[in-house]
Every structure is written in structure tokens, then in C-alpha cells.
Write an enzyme that holds these catalytic residues in place. Structure first.
Site, PDB file in Angstrom:
ATOM      1  NE  ARG A   1      -3.647  -2.133   2.728  1.00  0.00           N
ATOM      2  CZ  ARG A   1      -3.429  -3.297   3.309  1.00  0.00           C
ATOM      3  NH1 ARG A   1      -2.237  -3.544   3.852  1.00  0.00           N
ATOM      4  NH2 ARG A   1      -4.366  -4.226   3.362  1.00  0.00           N
TER       5      ARG A   1
ATOM      6  CE  LYS B   1      -7.707  -0.937   5.454  1.00  0.00           C
ATOM      7  NZ  LYS B   1      -8.450  -1.098   4.167  1.00  0.00           N
TER       8      LYS B   1
ATOM      9  CG  HIS C   1      -4.777   0.489  -4.161  1.00  0.00           C
ATOM     10  ND1 HIS C   1      -4.129   0.304  -2.951  1.00  0.00           N
ATOM     11  CD2 HIS C   1      -5.892  -0.278  -4.085  1.00  0.00           C
ATOM     12  CE1 HIS C   1      -4.813  -0.518  -2.204  1.00  0.00           C
ATOM     13  NE2 HIS C   1      -5.892  -0.902  -2.865  1.00  0.00           N
TER      14      HIS C   1
ATOM     15  NE  ARG D   1      -2.983  -3.696  -1.182  1.00  0.00           N
ATOM     16  CZ  ARG D   1      -2.358  -4.493  -0.319  1.00  0.00           C
ATOM     17  NH1 ARG D   1      -1.050  -4.658  -0.407  1.00  0.00           N
ATOM     18  NH2 ARG D   1      -3.031  -5.124   0.622  1.00  0.00           N
TER      19      ARG D   1
ATOM     20  CG  HIS E   1      -6.155  -8.553   1.462  1.00  0.00           C
ATOM     21  ND1 HIS E   1      -6.095  -8.891   0.122  1.00  0.00           N
ATOM     22  CD2 HIS E   1      -5.988  -7.204   1.512  1.00  0.00           C
ATOM     23  CE1 HIS E   1      -5.896  -7.798  -0.599  1.00  0.00           C
ATOM     24  NE2 HIS E   1      -5.832  -6.770   0.220  1.00  0.00           N
TER      25      HIS E   1
ATOM     26  CE1 TYR F   1      -7.762  -5.267  -2.577  1.00  0.00           C
ATOM     27  CE2 TYR F   1      -5.782  -4.367  -3.555  1.00  0.00           C
ATOM     28  CZ  TYR F   1      -6.790  -4.292  -2.623  1.00  0.00           C
ATOM     29  OH  TYR F   1      -6.830  -3.243  -1.748  1.00  0.00           O
TER      30      TYR F   1
END
Length: 332
Positions: free
Chosen positions: A172, A198, A273, A276, A299, A308
Site C-alpha cells: 500500500r 493496515k 494501488h 497492488r 488481507h 484484487y
């Protein structure tokens, strides 16, 4: 017993109050969670937006109901984004309400309120199979890396390292710019990097030989410019000419500029992104198991990883072919 950094509650008139103001509770709530600084800033803005909305209607946020939250959500859905000029996406509205819900849950735990008004609100429905991010093909990622390699100038080595980290690790942008030099390391023969992902989760990733080379070349150039050995460099991994930390907006501009140089058609709509998404798509196309890609991307939910993967509906990957091929091998 309350922690010393949590504001003391007043129970005058039988109901808790916020004598120092809701934002003091916001800071206590943020300190209580393991979050990156970027996420803290985003949550702080989300709560401040709600408090401003309440203030404009002379509504006590401690007495707000799910009806008030619904009204706020509908207004958010009609709000135009300052950059896009288009209404906020359902995902953005959902994220703002999620932050607000967490804030209220903190107040419930402190017994400042009886219940969380967001829990009964009508939140936007999200299509877990859709992402608004513009993706990149493997060939376009190669072209972007080639454009970075061809660059010259004082920032060229740093830019190559930044793009390599995004492309090869699928980081990220917030994770990228938060990296410090002391986050680099080595583990069991692997060059590695550690960071806070995250949700405040500690993460570690392996550096590919190409990324390690780009990082080493950048640090060697930076050390030479500062007149010191590489080992004596300190501070952020990706720094500006003044030594300040490279910010996320600079990385956005870098990706779009290099994409334009590379002749990528959607250059103006790309973001960090996008790399990513390309990381996830390519990894799955090359046969990397979903759970390994999920772990690499940090995740919590495999459904997020699948979203994704831009090539997940490609019929070339239909498992029916694998079953048929296995049957054919058994029959000899």
C-alpha cells in the site's frame, strides 16, 4: 481502572458526559488502537466530519440515534469528492461509517453511552467482487519499471526503488512511505523489510533480488550525496532532497508520470494501488495459492484478495480443465 491517557468521565445527572470535548475521546480512541499514522489521520478526519455535521444541527453526538446516522450517510452519498467532482463511492461512505462505529464502540466500553447508533444504521451495500481501481497488465508493469530505469537525475534512483517496492511487493502507498531505514533487514538468507500494515498488524516481506538491487543502488547514491557511509544513513527509507519523508501524493504523481512516459493508455487514472492490484493478479495467474497472496497482501478476508485478482473470471483458469486433465492422466 481507566488508563491515564483516557479522559475521565463525569457522571453528573446520572449520565456520562464529555467534559473536555469529543475530540479528546477521539485521541484516546486512536491511542488505544494499533494503527498506521495514515490510518489515524483518516479516522480522525472521519470522526471530525461527523462531529461537524452534528454541530451544524445542534445535535449532541452522545444522543444521536441510528436515524441521525442514516441522515448523515445519505448526505455523504450526495457529497461530491473534492478531487473527482463525483459523489463519494459506497466504499468511501462505508469506510467513514466504519470509523464512526469504532469510535462509538469505544465510548460504549467507557460507558459514556448505552449503545452504538451506527450499529442500527443503513450502511451502503458493497460489491465485494468490484473495485474502482484501474489495474495494470504484467506488460504495463514491465513498461512502468522500464520507464523508471531509463530516468536520470538526482531523484531517479529513489524513484526506481519506490516503483520496484510497489511492483514486486504490492505494498500500500501508506506502507511504502512509512518505511524507515531500520526496517530493512535479513532473515534466513532473505533480504527483508518490516512495517506496520493496515489494522496496526506487524508485517514482514521478502525483497526480490531486483528490488534489493534498486534499494541498494538508491542508498549508495544517497550516502554518496550526503558524504557518509550507507551504514550511517538514518531516517525514512524514501526521502526527499531535504531529507524529509517522501509523501503519498508524490508517489501518486510519480506513478502517473512514469505511466505517461511508458505510453500506458490509462496513465491519468492510475494510482500506486494499481500496482497492488497487478501484484495480486499476476501472482494468481502464475499459480501462487490464494492464501499465500492473501498473507502477502495482509488481507484479513480472502474475498478482498479475490477482488484484487483482475483475472479471476478468466476461463483459462476454470478448474474444470484441471479435473479433466487429471482424469485423462488416470486413463493413461
Amino acid at each position: 481502572m481507566l488508563r491515564s491517557d483516557v479522559p475521565v468521565l463525569s457522571r453528573a445527572a446520572g449520565r456520562p458526559a464529555l467534559p473536555s470535548g469529543p475530540m479528546d475521546f477521539t485521541e484516546a480512541w486512536l491511542r488505544n488502537r494499533r494503527l498506521s499514522e495514515h490510518t489515524r489521520d483518516a479516522y480522525r478526519r472521519d470522526v471530525a466530519g461527523w462531529l461537524a455535521w452534528c454541530g451544524g444541527r445542534e445535535l449532541d453526538p452522545l444522543r444521536a440515534s441510528f436515524l441521525d446516522v442514516n441522515a448523515y450517510a445519505r448526505e455523504l452519498e450526495a457529497t461530491l469528492g473534492p478531487r473527482t467532482g463525483r459523489p463519494l463511492t459506497p466504499a468511501t461512505v462505508a469506510r467513514k461509517l466504519s470509523a464512526l462505529s469504532s469510535w462509538y464502540e469505544f465510548l460504549v466500553k467507557l460507558r459514556a453511552i448505552d449503545g452504538n447508533p451506527v450499529s442500527g444504521a443503513d450502511r451502503p451495500r458493497l460489491d465485494r467482487d468490484h473495485s474502482a481501481t484501474v489495474g495494470l497488465t504484467p506488460e504495463e508493469v514491465d513498461a512502468l519499471l522500464a520507464a523508471a530505469e531509463a530516468e536520470t537525475g538526482p531523484a531517479a534512483a529513489r524513484n526506481r526503488a519506490a516503483i520496484a517496492l510497489l511492483a514486486d511487493l504490492g505494498l500500500r502507498v501508506g506502507e511504502l512511505v512509512s518505511l524507515d531505514l531500520n526496517d530493512l533487514g535479513a532473515e534466513r538468507g532473505h533480504r527483508s523489510v518490516r512495517f506496520v500494515g493496515k489494522g496496526g498488524r506487524p508485517r514482514r516481506r521478502a525483497l526480490t533480488p531486483g528490488t534489493a538491487y534498486a534499494v541498494d543502488a538508491y542508498l549508495a547514491a544517497r550516502a554518496a550525496a550526503e558524504g557518509v557511509d550507507v551504514e550511517r544513513l538514518t531516517g525514512p527509507l524514501l526521502a526527499t532532497a531535504t531529507g524529509a519523508r517522501l509523501d503519498r501524493h508524490s508517489v501518486f504523481r510519480l506513478v502517473r508520470r512514469l505511466a505517461q512516459v511508458a505510453g500506458i493508455p490509462a496513465a491519468a487514472k492510475l494510482s500506486p494501488h494499481s500496482l497492488r492490484h497487478a501484484f495480486a493478479t499476476t501472482a494468481r495467474a502464475e499459480g501462487v495459492p490464494l492464501e499465500d497472496v492473501q498473507d502477502a497482501m495482509g488481507h484479513a478476508d480472502p474475498r478482498t484478495t479475490r477482488r484484487y485478482d483482475r483475472d479471476r473470471h478468466n476461463l483459462d483458469r476454470d478448474p474444470a480443465y484441471v479435473i479433466w486433465a487429471a482424469r485423462a492422466r488416470r486413463r493413461g
